[in-house]
Motif scaffolding. Structure first.
Motif, mmCIF file in Angstrom:
data_model
loop_
_atom_site.group_PDB
_atom_site.id
_atom_site.type_symbol
_atom_site.label_atom_id
_atom_site.label_comp_id
_atom_site.label_asym_id
_atom_site.label_seq_id
_atom_site.Cartn_x
_atom_site.Cartn_y
_atom_site.Cartn_z
ATOM 1 N N LEU A 135 0.828 -1.208 0.000
ATOM 2 C CA LEU A 135 0.000 0.000 0.000
ATOM 3 C C LEU A 135 0.861 1.257 0.000
ATOM 4 C CD1 LEU A 135 -2.866 -1.060 2.424
ATOM 5 C CD2 LEU A 135 -3.052 -0.614 -0.018
ATOM 6 N N ASP A 136 2.009 1.215 0.685
ATOM 7 C CA ASP A 136 2.923 2.360 0.657
ATOM 8 C C ASP A 136 3.462 2.598 -0.744
ATOM 9 O OD1 ASP A 136 2.640 3.090 3.299
ATOM 10 O OD2 ASP A 136 4.367 1.924 4.000
ATOM 11 N N TRP B 203 -4.303 4.007 0.350
ATOM 12 C CA TRP B 203 -4.685 4.083 1.759
ATOM 13 C C TRP B 203 -6.091 4.666 1.920
ATOM 14 C CZ3 TRP B 203 -2.608 1.410 5.430
ATOM 15 C CH2 TRP B 203 -1.278 1.026 5.345
ATOM 16 N N ILE B 204 -6.398 5.659 1.136
ATOM 17 C CA ILE B 204 -7.733 6.262 1.193
ATOM 18 C C ILE B 204 -8.782 5.243 0.759
ATOM 19 C CG2 ILE B 204 -9.216 8.044 0.200
ATOM 20 C CD1 ILE B 204 -6.686 9.829 0.077
ATOM 21 N N ALA B 205 -8.500 4.527 -0.325
ATOM 22 C CA ALA B 205 -9.440 3.508 -0.804
ATOM 23 C C ALA B 205 -9.640 2.414 0.238
ATOM 24 C CB ALA B 205 -8.942 2.908 -2.117
ATOM 25 N N LEU B 206 -8.556 1.991 0.882
ATOM 26 C CA LEU B 206 -8.664 0.970 1.917
ATOM 27 C C LEU B 206 -9.512 1.467 3.093
ATOM 28 C CD1 LEU B 206 -7.783 -1.848 2.933
ATOM 29 C CD2 LEU B 206 -5.865 -0.687 4.065
ATOM 30 N N THR B 207 -9.338 2.711 3.470
ATOM 31 C CA THR B 207 -10.129 3.278 4.568
ATOM 32 C C THR B 207 -11.608 3.311 4.197
ATOM 33 O OG1 THR B 207 -8.245 4.641 5.204
ATOM 34 C CG2 THR B 207 -10.385 5.273 6.085
ATOM 35 N N ARG C 82 1.228 8.293 7.657
ATOM 36 C CA ARG C 82 1.195 7.920 6.242
ATOM 37 C C ARG C 82 0.671 9.063 5.358
ATOM 38 N NH1 ARG C 82 3.357 3.893 7.864
ATOM 39 N NH2 ARG C 82 3.350 1.761 7.160
ATOM 40 N N MET C 83 -0.176 9.913 5.928
ATOM 41 C CA MET C 83 -0.656 11.074 5.185
ATOM 42 C C MET C 83 0.262 12.245 5.524
ATOM 43 S SD MET C 83 -3.200 10.375 3.369
ATOM 44 C CE MET C 83 -4.305 9.022 3.132
ATOM 45 N N SER C 84 1.012 12.713 4.554
ATOM 46 C CA SER C 84 2.048 13.714 4.817
ATOM 47 C C SER C 84 1.486 15.023 5.343
ATOM 48 C CB SER C 84 2.861 13.969 3.557
ATOM 49 O OG SER C 84 2.030 14.501 2.545
#
Length: 135
Positions: free
Chosen positions: A7-8, A15-19, A42-44
């Protein structure tokens, strides 16, 4: 963790899609994913100083004066740039003059009210006037 590494590699959209998918499937999974993303940085935009970018922008807009001026960038047209500069200076001068006018207007109103108060006080005679000082 191979899933986290994968995912990274895919970046923020993954990550957004997974959330979102986690919330759709079962809200505690989505909440846990969101907590993991925020907690791990993970979100800068949440990493140290992410919000300072927004605060710096607000400080720039506040500036020293009351008018917001975008950073001085050339439009490519010198005549327009000169016109813009002159217009902004004229508007700042008009604003300063207007503020001074309002201050004088308030002072005149306050003086008129005070003069009216003193005149009414004199007209009421000696009944409400304090006794003269003894010296």
């Amino acid at each position: 963790m191979p899933i986290v590494a994968k995912l990274d590699e895919l970046g923020k959209p993954a990550w957004i899609a997974l959330t979102i998918l986690g919330f759709v499937v079962w809200w505690p999974v989505g909440l846990a994913t969101l907590a993991f993303i925020i907690g791990s940085g993970r979100m800068s935009c949440w990493k140290g100083g992410g919000m300072s970018r927004w605060n710096a922008g607000a400080d720039t807009m506040r500036g020293a004066g009351t008018w917001w001026q975008p950073p001085s960038r050339s439009s490519g047209n010198r005549a327009f740039d000169e016109y813009r500069t002159e217009t902004l200076q004229r508007l700042e001068e008009e604003q300063r003059e207007f503020r001074e006018f309002l201050a004088r207007l308030r002072m005149a109103k306050d003086k008129a009210e005070f003069d009216q108060f003193m005149a009414e006080r004199r007209n009421h005679g000696g009944s409400s006037a304090p006794p003269p000082p003894q010296g």
